[in-house]
Design a protein around this motif. Structure first.
Motif, mmCIF file in Angstrom:
data_model
loop_
_atom_site.group_PDB
_atom_site.id
_atom_site.type_symbol
_atom_site.label_atom_id
_atom_site.label_comp_id
_atom_site.label_asym_id
_atom_site.label_seq_id
_atom_site.Cartn_x
_atom_site.Cartn_y
_atom_site.Cartn_z
ATOM 1 N N VAL A 220 0.856 -1.186 0.000
ATOM 2 C CA VAL A 220 0.000 0.000 0.000
ATOM 3 C C VAL A 220 0.895 1.239 0.000
ATOM 4 O O VAL A 220 1.737 1.399 0.881
ATOM 5 N N PHE A 221 0.711 2.099 -0.977
ATOM 6 C CA PHE A 221 1.599 3.256 -1.125
ATOM 7 C C PHE A 221 1.374 4.284 -0.024
ATOM 8 O O PHE A 221 2.321 4.890 0.467
ATOM 9 N N TRP A 222 0.090 4.523 0.314
ATOM 10 C CA TRP A 222 -0.166 5.384 1.452
ATOM 11 C C TRP A 222 -1.456 4.998 2.151
ATOM 12 O O TRP A 222 -2.342 4.384 1.565
ATOM 13 N N VAL A 223 -1.518 5.388 3.431
ATOM 14 C CA VAL A 223 -2.750 5.364 4.213
ATOM 15 C C VAL A 223 -3.098 6.810 4.525
ATOM 16 O O VAL A 223 -2.301 7.545 5.109
ATOM 17 N N GLU A 224 -4.283 7.211 4.116
ATOM 18 C CA GLU A 224 -4.711 8.603 4.221
ATOM 19 C C GLU A 224 -5.633 8.792 5.425
ATOM 20 O O GLU A 224 -6.533 7.995 5.656
ATOM 21 N N GLU A 225 -5.378 9.849 6.166
ATOM 22 C CA GLU A 225 -6.197 10.245 7.309
ATOM 23 C C GLU A 225 -6.551 9.078 8.227
ATOM 24 O O GLU A 225 -7.721 8.734 8.404
ATOM 25 N N PRO A 226 -5.535 8.438 8.826
ATOM 26 C CA PRO A 226 -5.827 7.340 9.746
ATOM 27 C C PRO A 226 -6.589 7.791 10.987
ATOM 28 O O PRO A 226 -7.333 7.007 11.579
ATOM 29 N N PHE A 227 -6.390 9.050 11.395
ATOM 30 C CA PHE A 227 -7.054 9.609 12.567
ATOM 31 C C PHE A 227 -7.658 10.967 12.208
ATOM 32 O O PHE A 227 -7.380 11.527 11.149
ATOM 33 N N ARG A 228 -8.454 11.483 13.127
ATOM 34 C CA ARG A 228 -8.843 12.886 13.000
ATOM 35 C C ARG A 228 -7.592 13.760 13.075
ATOM 36 O O ARG A 228 -6.662 13.454 13.814
ATOM 37 N N VAL A 229 -7.610 14.853 12.326
ATOM 38 C CA VAL A 229 -6.377 15.629 12.187
ATOM 39 C C VAL A 229 -5.954 16.327 13.472
ATOM 40 O O VAL A 229 -4.800 16.756 13.584
ATOM 41 N N GLU A 230 -6.849 16.422 14.451
ATOM 42 C CA GLU A 230 -6.450 17.002 15.732
ATOM 43 C C GLU A 230 -5.387 16.141 16.430
ATOM 44 O O GLU A 230 -4.641 16.636 17.278
ATOM 45 N N ARG A 231 -5.302 14.885 16.066
ATOM 46 C CA ARG A 231 -4.376 13.957 16.728
ATOM 47 C C ARG A 231 -3.026 13.947 16.012
ATOM 48 O O ARG A 231 -2.531 12.918 15.554
ATOM 49 N N SER A 232 -2.413 15.102 15.935
ATOM 50 C CA SER A 232 -1.178 15.228 15.168
ATOM 51 C C SER A 232 -0.049 14.363 15.740
ATOM 52 O O SER A 232 0.778 13.833 14.986
ATOM 53 N N LYS A 233 -0.003 14.196 17.057
ATOM 54 C CA LYS A 233 1.050 13.383 17.650
ATOM 55 C C LYS A 233 0.939 11.919 17.232
ATOM 56 O O LYS A 233 1.956 11.240 17.026
ATOM 57 N N ASP A 234 -0.294 11.431 17.095
ATOM 58 C CA ASP A 234 -0.479 10.052 16.637
ATOM 59 C C ASP A 234 -0.070 9.889 15.171
ATOM 60 O O ASP A 234 0.426 8.836 14.771
ATOM 61 N N PHE A 235 -0.283 10.934 14.362
ATOM 62 C CA PHE A 235 0.192 10.895 12.980
ATOM 63 C C PHE A 235 1.706 10.704 12.948
ATOM 64 O O PHE A 235 2.227 9.853 12.218
ATOM 65 N N THR A 236 2.403 11.511 13.727
ATOM 66 C CA THR A 236 3.863 11.428 13.745
ATOM 67 C C THR A 236 4.333 10.061 14.232
ATOM 68 O O THR A 236 5.239 9.452 13.645
ATOM 69 N N LYS A 237 3.722 9.570 15.289
ATOM 70 C CA LYS A 237 4.107 8.274 15.859
ATOM 71 C C LYS A 237 3.864 7.142 14.859
ATOM 72 O O LYS A 237 4.721 6.269 14.676
ATOM 73 N N ILE A 262 3.990 19.876 8.842
ATOM 74 C CA ILE A 262 5.310 19.693 8.234
ATOM 75 C C ILE A 262 6.398 19.704 9.309
ATOM 76 O O ILE A 262 7.249 18.812 9.359
ATOM 77 N N ASP A 263 6.362 20.695 10.174
ATOM 78 C CA ASP A 263 7.394 20.827 11.207
ATOM 79 C C ASP A 263 7.415 19.638 12.163
ATOM 80 O O ASP A 263 8.485 19.212 12.618
ATOM 81 N N ASP A 264 6.244 19.094 12.466
ATOM 82 C CA ASP A 264 6.144 17.990 13.419
ATOM 83 C C ASP A 264 6.320 16.617 12.773
ATOM 84 O O ASP A 264 6.237 15.598 13.470
ATOM 85 N N GLY A 265 6.563 16.586 11.458
ATOM 86 C CA GLY A 265 6.772 15.309 10.781
ATOM 87 C C GLY A 265 5.549 14.412 10.799
ATOM 88 O O GLY A 265 5.657 13.192 10.945
ATOM 89 N N CYS A 266 4.367 15.004 10.636
ATOM 90 C CA CYS A 266 3.121 14.236 10.729
ATOM 91 C C CYS A 266 2.846 13.381 9.501
ATOM 92 O O CYS A 266 2.188 12.340 9.614
ATOM 93 N N VAL A 267 3.310 13.823 8.342
ATOM 94 C CA VAL A 267 2.948 13.137 7.100
ATOM 95 C C VAL A 267 4.156 12.990 6.180
ATOM 96 O O VAL A 267 5.104 13.771 6.237
ATOM 97 N N ASP A 268 4.076 11.981 5.331
ATOM 98 C CA ASP A 268 5.063 11.806 4.265
ATOM 99 C C ASP A 268 4.694 12.617 3.038
ATOM 100 O O ASP A 268 5.568 13.081 2.297
ATOM 101 N N ILE A 269 3.391 12.763 2.808
ATOM 102 C CA ILE A 269 2.871 13.496 1.655
ATOM 103 C C ILE A 269 1.732 14.375 2.153
ATOM 104 O O ILE A 269 0.885 13.940 2.939
ATOM 105 N N LEU A 270 1.695 15.636 1.696
ATOM 106 C CA LEU A 270 0.695 16.601 2.142
ATOM 107 C C LEU A 270 -0.398 16.730 1.081
ATOM 108 O O LEU A 270 -0.112 16.758 -0.118
#
Length: 372
Positions: A220-237, A262-270
């Motif tokens: 799978v090339f990407w998984v999009e929006e695994p969580f609500r975007v308020e959970r930015s720390k979980d995106f990074t993790k 971007i600064d928090d490294g939440c995503v590989d692709i924006l």
């Protein structure tokens, strides 16, 4: 040149189904000028809310309708106009639907500027790195592996770069998700990209990680929006714990939210949506910041040809463009709101190069389905 009026026209198919399909209705923004040039755009938001935000009379200085804020302005003062809308709608704005409405007006103003100087909008945004772009088809996930195979066989005849399945049958259980993803990979074969939009359905980080690890087996090339975007720390993790790319952006608005991601490294692709992030005025700032940070952009685009044309004007200016999201929903509005639909030929889409956004509004479709 002066802006003389702003119209927000709601367009809606006869029946609305409660599925993840934003092409069932829309709001078309028309910005008129005293030189007879009209800018056209659409907004991927709640149409009735956007219309109210544009048309509302003022309550006080910082709580005004967007139309009365910008009438009389020179459309070439686009940055000034954006900041003025933000300031004078600050009381009820700063986020969400107000930024969406501002995005529609902003994009329509860019359309005006392009038409006024006889150039496609991408020439005003810094110039073009590409004249065509590979596309992936974006569709809703069905509920069974057999339906997955049928959809892959149907859509991939156009030789898309790949396919994205989202919403629909996803997010109900680990076993069902893996079964559907496995069916998609088997139907696609090994050489096409497979993307999954989980639509914020995972609430438990461990479930998200378990799914992403399982998806790695099916490339799978990407998984999009695994969580609500308020959970930015979980995106990074999650991004740091899986080989699968993690993406998001359509639910973000204003430059500051994208900068944080971007600064928090939440995503590989924006994935900014040009009709929701603040319009092209903000999108070009996101583009430059993301490029300097080494984060590629694949804009969200799941609406009609009006948003598709604005998205492609932006994609033309990306120095590290990957591909285009091409909405696969075959509804009345998705294909018929512009006079000449933008089509895919052998997996490629040509970026419109006529003045402005490069497309013409289909008035017959608009008038037939507009909400009176």
């Amino acid at each position: 040149m002066k802006i003389t009026d702003v119209e927000a026209i709601i367009v809606r198919q006869p029946e609305i189904t409660l599925i993840g399909d934003g092409t069932q209705d829309t709001v078309v923004i028309l910005v008129h000028t005293d030189e007879g040039i009209t800018g056209v755009a659409e907004v991927d938001s709640a149409p009735y809310v956007v219309k109210a935000i544009i048309d509302m009379p003022a309550s006080h200085k910082a709580c005004q309708g967007l139309k009365e804020i910008i009438v009389g302005e020179d459309p070439f003062d686009v940055e000034k106009i954006w900041n003025k809308m933000y300031e004078f709608a600050y009381y009820h704005g700063r986020a969400a639907a107000v930024i969406h409405a501002m995005s529609g007006i902003d994009n329509a103003i860019w359309d005006i500027m392009g038409k006024a100087v006889g150039k496609p909008v991408h020439k005003l945004l810094g110039g073009s790195y590409q004249t065509e772009i590979p596309a992936y088809i974006s569709i809703l996930m069905p509920s069974t592996p057999d339906e997955v195979k049928k959809l892959v066989d149907y859509h991939m005849k156009e030789n898309y770069l790949g396919i994205k399945f989202g919403w629909g049958g996803l997010g109900k259980s680990f076993e069902e998700d893996v079964k559907l993803v496995k069916a998609a990979r088997e139907a696609l074969g090994p050489d096409k990209k497979l993307m999954i939009d989980i639509a914020m359905a995972w609430t438990d980080y461990k479930v998200a990680l378990k799914n992403c690890k399982a998806f790695e087996e099916y490339d799978v090339f990407w998984v999009e929006e695994p969580f609500r975007v308020e959970r930015s720390k979980d995106f990074t993790k999650l991004r740091n714990a899986t080989k699968t790319n993690i993406t998001a952006g359509e639910e973000l608005f204003h430059f500051d939210e994208f900068k944080k991601y971007i600064d928090d490294g939440c995503v590989d692709i924006l994935q900014p949506d040009i009709s929701r992030c603040g319009g092209l005025t903000v999108a070009r700032k996101i583009r430059d910041y993301a490029y300097n940070a080494g984060v590629p952009i694949v804009p969200h685009n799941f609406k009609s040809g009006l948003l598709l044309s604005a998205t492609m004007q932006f994609i033309a200016t990306l120095p590290n463009a990957l591909f285009l999201e091409y909405c696969g929903q075959e509804t009345i509005l998705s294909r018929n709101l512009i006079t000449e639909p933008i089509t895919v030929k052998n997996g490629m889409v040509t970026i419109p190069d006529r003045p402005g956004m490069g497309v013409e509004l289909d008035w017959d479709t608009l008038n037939k389905y507009r909400v009176k």
